[in-house]
Design an enzyme around this catalytic site. Structure first.
Site, PDB file in Angstrom:
ATOM      1  N   ARG A   1       0.685  -1.157   0.310  1.00 46.62           N
ATOM      2  CA  ARG A   1       0.020  -0.081  -0.408  1.00 46.62           C
ATOM      3  C   ARG A   1       0.642   1.018   0.069  1.00 46.62           C
ATOM      4  NH1 ARG A   1      -5.172  -0.319   1.909  1.00 46.62           N
ATOM      5  NH2 ARG A   1      -4.413  -1.352   2.335  1.00 46.62           N
ATOM      6  N   THR A   2       1.121   1.146   0.931  1.00 44.15           N
ATOM      7  CA  THR A   2       2.387   2.696   0.930  1.00 44.15           C
ATOM      8  C   THR A   2       3.422   2.915  -0.516  1.00 44.15           C
ATOM      9  OG1 THR A   2       2.657   2.495   3.486  1.00 44.15           O
ATOM     10  CG2 THR A   2       4.256   3.679   2.239  1.00 44.15           C
TER      11      THR A   2
ATOM     12  N   LYS B   1      23.305 -10.549   1.317  1.00 43.56           N
ATOM     13  CA  LYS B   1      24.417 -10.646   1.397  1.00 43.56           C
ATOM     14  C   LYS B   1      25.595  -9.861   2.023  1.00 43.56           C
ATOM     15  CE  LYS B   1      24.686 -10.721  -3.983  1.00 43.56           C
ATOM     16  NZ  LYS B   1      24.430  -9.949  -5.603  1.00 43.56           N
TER      17      LYS B   1
ATOM     18  N   ARG C   1      11.875   2.209   3.176  1.00 39.23           N
ATOM     19  CA  ARG C   1      10.997   1.442   4.802  1.00 39.23           C
ATOM     20  C   ARG C   1      11.731   0.514   5.745  1.00 39.23           C
ATOM     21  NH1 ARG C   1       5.285   0.841   5.760  1.00 39.23           N
ATOM     22  NH2 ARG C   1       4.586  -0.286   7.056  1.00 39.23           N
TER      23      ARG C   1
ATOM     24  N   HIS D   1       6.155   6.458  11.262  1.00 42.99           N
ATOM     25  CA  HIS D   1       5.683   6.707   9.504  1.00 42.99           C
ATOM     26  C   HIS D   1       5.271   8.189   9.636  1.00 42.99           C
ATOM     27  CE1 HIS D   1       3.733   5.054   6.400  1.00 42.99           C
ATOM     28  NE2 HIS D   1       3.165   4.594   6.663  1.00 42.99           N
TER      29      HIS D   1
END
Lengths: 309, 309, 309
Positions: B51-52, B80, B101, B129
């Protein structure tokens, strides 16, 4: 230039031209920002490589083009048993140029048989990764002003390091290059490279085990990662690993205009204190990678002369 | 404004400006549709959040810009062993702005150290957020015509709900806000928020356990999900869960201009019969989220005055 | 035309119009290359299908539009328990048109209830896949110059083959079509199709077990994959599998203008020696799929008359 599979497919003259285009892009990017408008690059990554994929995508978008593709094979028709040839037949109907990465050596070469559009090998197993080599050459050319008369040290895992083998081959075509291979016995440069290339062409090279004993002579120090799992036993790894970690101390006696390169990702083989040193050029390599890929896409689409003047 | 990590990094005046830009975009989107041409947004989602991510991508595309990135960390160089700093060093060579994010709190802040381009925190663990909070403020401002003189009810999981904590902090800066916290004992708003913020600033708040006892007073009812796994035992969950499911019956005595908000995704904490009620604004929030992100991208790229007039 | 869920939602006249638009696109693509500028297609693939997704994305990019979306459901809010309706409510705020694939039959139909924008079913389980059927019709129309007066052979897994069922239904609306169903007993065309469609409309059809006995009569041979796991036992599979592998030998007695079609991916049911035969049209189908999707996107956005003349 319909396909680029192996960096040695390119002549020295072709490489020079790509470096010229890349330098021109760096000089004024805005002139290039719409030249690939209405063109589509497909990034077909049968094996994940975020860095390389994003570099190609950024290159195409920076030319005003579009991008589609996939970032791993897990969800593709390959998992239903489709051949690479068929996948390429299909996807080359959707785009104007392909950048393809595959875990199997030779897969991109097979792919060219059915591709209707130009195709760039973005890495096939431990084999080739031509855009990395071109990026390295652009970086050396920009930083040193030349591709000949250089002493190049390669350090770390020289046995499995694809980038080292490719760059060694590429540099072997320029005049008066001295190669210095710095590696533990387990990870020395392969015999075939020494025999078929270095000895066959009577090139100047030596093999050593520490950075310190050669640092004064180097114009370029090309670092690579030493992976623990490459060693025969834990003790050897522990004994040797610090030898191949570059810090400011090991750089003390270097020439002032030495450049330190690394194909990235880096784990701990260069300490972060080196990052802000003017000799560190590994993050510049990344930037150059984007510009070299822009040059290559332009050239392969035959658009290198369509740029606004 | 080079980085946006915590919504409280922004002054009230900066938030007002972002709301103004977003409102102007909503008024006439076509004037904004090419303003980010030739710009690239990188969406670096080390943790998936479709969604974001799609909201950011839609925002950038609606400004005429381009997008690249990854939607989960599983296939990146992080696996890695590459550091977040190195990943950001590299990717910031490929783009003009980053939305990032990460599951670890603080990772976006670390990332800013090496980023060459503006960076927006698109969520870091249970921490911040900021674009959700800005979206909530835009929605309140548009629906109520003001950000002060409001009675705001928060309902559901107030203990772990990041959006609740952020919006509470953000609203605490406006005049005459009354807070009503509706939650089961297990999921009450954390002590630190009450002590350090609400008590410290002598704000008007109360804590209750049911929607019905306060619904008449509310201007805003902000719903969140009550997750089964937050409860100490199954019986408590079963006993309490219906208390925190909003239906038309619980809304019967509300003010006619109450607005119901929810950060989404919704599971069953608002029954679908509420969706078509004019008080339901949670899908408008989504739309506002896109416009607020457009405003933020413009502002952070310094292009907010480049719009066609 | 707000939604396309089932190919049979379209009248014969609407299909004719889409074929006309697609043919016009093929004639001169450059006239269409900017017609969807500033529009966004969302590709919502709750189930992976790289081929179909890339075809839609290529179509939208070739119209000058933009693309966002996801390629598998594993990382979406669906995994947090969000309903398809809610996901569509949200994503339809981010885009101008949706192409949606879902493993559950009927999910795209449910999705239309909350979509604010046109929605195309890009495949729902074993049910419908309308853009494949439209692609098949475009291919037949282009290759044979007509959609009536044809003898059409379907070969392989006719029991589970969604594309076969859809194309049979679609072709049943044209005059004087003769159907020939070539399949092992286990994989014959379902009774309901025979009873409700072929018998009910008194159409001309027959069922056989080998390609050889009917090859001379066919205008079209539509191949599909015979999956091992469809058989009751290993021996039956081994005994039968070669019967349904098309090679040049089985094609020997065909009409010279027979066309061989396949929805792809192909595993081994057509030998690669057939690929270069002029009768092989399965890779042309792919190309047509892109153009048909361009026509469909244009039509559903109401932009089919906005093209440069």
């Amino acid at each position: 230039m319909k396909y680029l599979i192996d960096p040695m497919d390119l002549s020295v003259e072709e490489i020079d031209e790509l470096i010229d285009i890349a330098n021109d892009i760096i000089k004024d990017r805005t002139r290039y920002q719409d030249v690939c408008r209405h063109k589509i690059l497909a990034t077909l990554f049968f094996e994940p490589s975020t860095r390389t994929r994003l570099s190609f995508e950024s290159a195409m978008l920076s030319l005003g083009g579009n991008v589609l593709g996939f970032s791993s094979a897990s969800n593709t028709s390959a998992s239903k048993g489709e051949s690479v040839s068929d996948t390429i037949s299909v996807v080359s109907s959707y785009c104007d140029i392909i950048a393809m990465r595959h875990p199997k050596e030779g897969a991109p070469l097979v792919a060219t048989r059915r591709s209707k559009v130009p195709l760039i090998n973005a890495g096939d197993g431990g084999h080739n990764h031509p855009t990395q080599t071109l990026t390295d050459l652009l970086t050396i050319s920009r930083e040193k002003g030349r591709l000949d008369n250089l002493t190049v040290g390669f350090c770390g895992d020289l046995k499995f390091g694809r980038t080292v083998h490719s760059l060694t081959k590429a540099m072997s075509r320029y005049k008066n290059i001295k190669f210095v291979f710095i590696a533990p016995p387990e990870l020395k440069i392969p015999e075939y490279l020494k025999h078929d290339l270095l000895d066959a062409k009577n090139l100047d090279y030596k093999e050593v085990e520490t950075i310190e004993e050669v640092i004064e002579d180097l114009d370029i120090l090309y670092m690579t990662r030493v992976q623990k799992e490459r060693f025969f036993n834990e003790q050897d790894y522990i004994r040797l690993k610090d030898t191949y970690i570059l810090d400011l101390k090991k750089l003390e006696k270097s020439k002032s205009d030495l450049i330190v390169m690394h194909p990235l990702p880096r784990v701990n083989e260069i300490t972060t204190e080196v990052d802000d040193d003017p000799r560190a050029k590994y993050f510049d390599q990344v930037q150059n990678g984007r510009f070299m890929r822009m040059a290559l896409i332009l050239k392969m689409l035959g658009l290198e002369n369509e740029v606004e003047r």
